[in-house]
Design a protein around this motif. Structure first.
Motif, mmCIF file in Angstrom:
data_model
loop_
_atom_site.group_PDB
_atom_site.id
_atom_site.type_symbol
_atom_site.label_atom_id
_atom_site.label_comp_id
_atom_site.label_asym_id
_atom_site.label_seq_id
_atom_site.Cartn_x
_atom_site.Cartn_y
_atom_site.Cartn_z
ATOM 1 N N SER A 213 0.822 -1.217 0.000
ATOM 2 C CA SER A 213 0.000 0.000 0.000
ATOM 3 C C SER A 213 0.849 1.257 0.000
ATOM 4 C CB SER A 213 -0.929 0.007 1.217
ATOM 5 O OG SER A 213 -1.860 -1.058 1.149
ATOM 6 N N HIS A 217 2.915 3.334 -6.260
ATOM 7 C CA HIS A 217 3.467 4.040 -7.410
ATOM 8 C C HIS A 217 4.625 3.274 -8.040
ATOM 9 C CE1 HIS A 217 5.806 5.098 -3.888
ATOM 10 N NE2 HIS A 217 6.809 5.457 -4.689
ATOM 11 N N GLN A 255 -6.594 -1.128 -5.049
ATOM 12 C CA GLN A 255 -5.904 -0.115 -4.247
ATOM 13 C C GLN A 255 -5.412 1.035 -5.115
ATOM 14 O OE1 GLN A 255 -6.198 -0.577 -0.920
ATOM 15 N NE2 GLN A 255 -7.319 -2.353 -1.711
ATOM 16 N N ARG A 256 -4.958 0.733 -6.310
ATOM 17 C CA ARG A 256 -4.458 1.779 -7.201
ATOM 18 C C ARG A 256 -5.599 2.671 -7.700
ATOM 19 N NH1 ARG A 256 0.154 -2.238 -9.684
ATOM 20 N NH2 ARG A 256 1.901 -1.264 -8.544
ATOM 21 N N ARG A 259 -6.536 4.882 -4.852
ATOM 22 C CA ARG A 259 -5.565 5.962 -4.732
ATOM 23 C C ARG A 259 -5.824 7.033 -5.793
ATOM 24 N NH1 ARG A 259 -2.882 9.487 -1.897
ATOM 25 N NH2 ARG A 259 -0.776 9.946 -2.629
ATOM 26 N N GLU A 262 -8.756 9.155 -4.743
ATOM 27 C CA GLU A 262 -8.363 10.105 -3.711
ATOM 28 C C GLU A 262 -7.646 11.312 -4.314
ATOM 29 O OE1 GLU A 262 -5.241 10.331 0.069
ATOM 30 O OE2 GLU A 262 -5.684 8.401 -0.881
ATOM 31 N N ARG A 277 1.426 8.333 -10.019
ATOM 32 C CA ARG A 277 1.459 8.211 -8.557
ATOM 33 C C ARG A 277 0.618 7.029 -8.053
ATOM 34 N NH1 ARG A 277 1.711 14.055 -5.533
ATOM 35 N NH2 ARG A 277 3.207 15.055 -6.939
ATOM 36 N N SER A 278 -0.375 6.631 -8.807
ATOM 37 C CA SER A 278 -1.214 5.502 -8.380
ATOM 38 C C SER A 278 -0.709 4.168 -8.908
ATOM 39 C CB SER A 278 -2.663 5.722 -8.831
ATOM 40 O OG SER A 278 -2.735 5.805 -10.246
#
Length: 309
Positions: A213, A217, A255-256, A259, A262, A277-278
């Motif tokens: 997590s 990236h 999760q990516r 992200r 977000e 970044r993700s």
């Protein structure tokens, strides 16, 4: 057309068909659990029914608004009238958790039905013969129509107007209500991103999930995760499914995307920067994964949620 009064009733969802079908040639009638019955609403509000469920026998369209799930058990008379109306070929639509009333009447057995994403698992559990769709804003199965929560109920009612009287009529109702006559995407863009499940064992995969997590990236391989867990690939895959409930690759993608959501909500970063970044690579890669998971584009998602954030 007849709109049913439930007890307790959700006032907003009840108001949706009253507002949308207040014109365009529809004749509205409210049906309570019995003639003269008083139906509870929030904050001490009460509604008195002028008609009982027998008025459903005159309907050519029935709308069942949301009820308070877990509190409301539909009376036998309402269930009987809904079944009889369906047997006559009457169109029946449910808004949000109104789908539970249709399911209780057996009208959704073997069908795909929409409901609010928060209550989809409950509907699956309580009515396993229903194929629950927690992504769609609404579904039209001909004689049975179902929708997700709140605003999606407006979407479904406008769809009914569009079906009955054409796109221009639906657009006019939308203008009167100051809402778009059709929304893009589906309700997954409004659902909370999946949280990382807590491992079942104290010495389980938690440290590995935490490590991944913090490095979304970076390129992460399943072999690398298995190695950090001290397991073979096959053993790691089995343990991962047992503890997390999905595959390692699918979890990484979830999760990516979470992200990316977000970053779209809280920053002004470009789509390229967010993709980097993700860990979703390029802007095209982000768009593909995002649309598959959330049902809309990153740009449309940002327009919807950036202002609120």
């Amino acid at each position: 057309m007849v709109v049913t009064l439930l007890d307790p009733t959700s006032v907003f969802e009840l108001a949706i068909p009253l507002a949308v079908f207040n014109s365009e040639g529809y004749e509205l009638v409210l049906a309570g659990t019995a003639k003269g019955a008083v139906h509870r609403g929030p904050a001490g509000l009460s509604l008195t029914a002028e008609h009982g469920p027998e008025v459903l026998r005159t309907a050519d369209l029935i709308v069942v608004p949301a009820g308070m799930y877990g509190e409301y058990v539909p009376p036998a008379e309402l269930v009987t009238e809904l079944r009889a109306a369906h047997a006559r070929g009457v169109r029946i639509a449910s808004l949000c958790t109104g789908a539970y009333i249709l399911a209780a009447a057996g009208l959704l057995d073997g069908r795909t039905a929409a409901t609010h994403w928060q209550y989809a698992d409950d509907l699956r559990r309580d009515h396993p013969r229903v194929r629950v769709d927690d992504r769609s804003l609404y579904l039209d199965d001909g004689d049975i129509l179902t929708s997700a929560g709140t605003a999606a109920g407006i979407d479904l009612c406008l769809h009914i107007v569009r079906t009955d009287y054409g796109s221009a009529a639906a657009a006019e109702v939308g203008r009167r209500m100051v809402i778009a006559p059709h929304r893009e995407g589906d309700q997954t863009q409004y659902a909370m991103p999946p949280a990382r499940p807590v491992p079942a064992r104290a010495q389980g995969l938690g440290p590995v999930l935490d490590w991944a997590s913090g490095r979304l990236h970076e390129p992460i391989t399943i072999a690398e995760l298995a190695d950090r867990a001290g397991m073979s690939l096959r053993t790691f895959g089995r343990h991962f499914a047992e503890e997390v409930g999905t595959t390692p690759l699918r979890w990484l993608n979830q999760q990516r995307v979470a992200r990316a959501r977000e970053l779209l909500e809280t920053t002004d970063l470009t789509v390229d920067a967010i993709a980097d970044r993700s860990g979703l690579g390029t802007a095209d890669g982000l768009r593909q994964h995002f649309h598959r998971a959330v049902g809309t584009t990153p740009a449309a998602y940002r327009r919807t949620f950036r202002g609120a954030a």
